[in-house]
Design a protein around this motif. Structure first.
Motif, PDB file in Angstrom:
ATOM      1  N   SER A   1     -10.613  36.880  31.402  1.00  0.00           N
ATOM      2  CA  SER A   1      -9.498  36.419  32.243  1.00  0.00           C
ATOM      3  C   SER A   1      -8.919  37.562  33.069  1.00  0.00           C
ATOM      4  O   SER A   1      -8.640  37.395  34.255  1.00  0.00           O
ATOM      5  CB  SER A   1      -8.389  35.808  31.384  1.00  0.00           C
ATOM      6  N   GLU A   2      -8.719  38.709  32.431  1.00  0.00           N
ATOM      7  CA  GLU A   2      -8.104  39.840  33.122  1.00  0.00           C
ATOM      8  C   GLU A   2      -9.014  40.465  34.170  1.00  0.00           C
ATOM      9  O   GLU A   2      -8.565  40.821  35.252  1.00  0.00           O
ATOM     10  CB  GLU A   2      -7.685  40.917  32.109  1.00  0.00           C
ATOM     11  N   GLU A   3     -10.302  40.619  33.860  1.00  0.00           N
ATOM     12  CA  GLU A   3     -11.213  41.325  34.757  1.00  0.00           C
ATOM     13  C   GLU A   3     -11.933  40.425  35.753  1.00  0.00           C
ATOM     14  O   GLU A   3     -12.334  40.888  36.821  1.00  0.00           O
ATOM     15  CB  GLU A   3     -12.229  42.123  33.945  1.00  0.00           C
ATOM     16  N   PHE A   4     -12.114  39.137  35.403  1.00  0.00           N
ATOM     17  CA  PHE A   4     -12.882  38.252  36.263  1.00  0.00           C
ATOM     18  C   PHE A   4     -12.100  37.010  36.702  1.00  0.00           C
ATOM     19  O   PHE A   4     -12.620  36.188  37.446  1.00  0.00           O
ATOM     20  CB  PHE A   4     -14.180  37.819  35.553  1.00  0.00           C
TER      21      PHE A   4
ATOM     22  N   SER B  68     -22.826  30.399  22.228  1.00  0.00           N
ATOM     23  CA  SER B  68     -24.132  29.949  22.688  1.00  0.00           C
ATOM     24  C   SER B  68     -24.487  30.618  24.019  1.00  0.00           C
ATOM     25  O   SER B  68     -25.604  31.120  24.204  1.00  0.00           O
ATOM     26  CB  SER B  68     -24.124  28.422  22.837  1.00  0.00           C
ATOM     27  N   GLU B  69     -23.544  30.648  24.942  1.00  0.00           N
ATOM     28  CA  GLU B  69     -23.759  31.283  26.245  1.00  0.00           C
ATOM     29  C   GLU B  69     -23.877  32.804  26.099  1.00  0.00           C
ATOM     30  O   GLU B  69     -24.666  33.439  26.800  1.00  0.00           O
ATOM     31  CB  GLU B  69     -22.632  30.925  27.210  1.00  0.00           C
TER      32      GLU B  69
ATOM     33  N   ALA C  49     -17.343  30.003  32.708  1.00  0.00           N
ATOM     34  CA  ALA C  49     -17.362  29.863  34.168  1.00  0.00           C
ATOM     35  C   ALA C  49     -17.959  31.080  34.874  1.00  0.00           C
ATOM     36  O   ALA C  49     -18.193  31.033  36.086  1.00  0.00           O
ATOM     37  CB  ALA C  49     -15.941  29.622  34.670  1.00  0.00           C
ATOM     38  N   MET C  50     -18.226  32.147  34.144  1.00  0.00           N
ATOM     39  CA  MET C  50     -18.737  33.363  34.765  1.00  0.00           C
ATOM     40  C   MET C  50     -20.196  33.222  35.176  1.00  0.00           C
ATOM     41  O   MET C  50     -20.973  32.507  34.535  1.00  0.00           O
ATOM     42  CB  MET C  50     -18.583  34.545  33.795  1.00  0.00           C
ATOM     43  N   SER C  51     -20.561  33.928  36.247  1.00  0.00           N
ATOM     44  CA  SER C  51     -21.959  33.945  36.689  1.00  0.00           C
ATOM     45  C   SER C  51     -22.766  34.839  35.750  1.00  0.00           C
ATOM     46  O   SER C  51     -22.202  35.619  34.972  1.00  0.00           O
ATOM     47  CB  SER C  51     -22.046  34.500  38.114  1.00  0.00           C
TER      48      SER C  51
END
Length: 187
Positions: free
Chosen positions: A104-107, A51-52, A113-115
């Motif tokens: 998870s690895e890059e952010f 959805s996101e 939870a990412m912007s």
């Protein structure tokens, strides 16, 4: 008319907005065997991520609600399970997991939870990877195509994002276009 036939009709009308892979699956002249339906399953968290993901592609604007409001978090998995063969279902589910690992690895975060800026950066990376590897199909291309297809076949996509005439009338292929007018959903 079954779901596959309805999607074929809409996909045909959308033309080049949808990749050849998605068109191939929708236009494939086969009936998906029952044993291949629901080959993979998606959790409520997966649906929320999708959805996101779709909302990142088609966000809410001042004039229309976005992909999340159109219900694409449940639409995408439903179409994957009901219309795509088992190997594509697995490819998509594996790609979704790989995207989460990449987050998870890059952010150091999960996708939810990412912007918006981080999501856009991730989307650009996924798109670039799909183009660079010339790997068709890919998770990103399938998810993007189903986002476009699902949104523009939803009530929100047809009535808010496009110009809509709710009263049936005659077909007029030469309707004058007014500058900054939305594309027509019906005519």
């Amino acid at each position: 008319m079954n779901r596959r036939e309805a999607l074929k009709s809409v996909a045909f009308l959308m033309g080049s907005a949808i990749s050849a892979t998605t068109m191939g699956v929708l236009f494939e002249n086969f009936v998906l065997p029952e044993k291949e339906k629901n080959f993979v399953s998606f959790s409520a968290t997966d649906e929320q991520i999708l959805s996101e993901f779709a909302e990142t592609i088609i966000p809410t604007t001042a004039s229309s609600a976005g992909a999340k409001a159109a219900g694409l978090g449940t639409f995408i998995p439903m179409i994957i399970r009901d219309c795509y063969p088992a190997n594509f279902q697995k490819l998509f589910a594996d790609g979704l997991k790989e995207m989460q690992i990449k987050c998870s690895e890059e952010f150091n975060k999960d996708f939810i939870a990412m912007s918006n800026e981080e999501r856009n950066q991730l989307m650009s990376s996924l798109r670039d990877d799909a183009i660079a590897t010339n790997k068709a199909p890919s998770f990103f291309l399938i998810a993007r195509d189903l986002t476009i297809l699902g949104y523009y076949t939803s009530e929100i996509g047809c009535t808010q994002a496009r110009e809509y005439l709710p009263i049936p009338g005659r077909y007029d292929g030469n309707v004058p276009y007014i500058k900054d007018q939305k594309a027509w959903a019906t005519n």
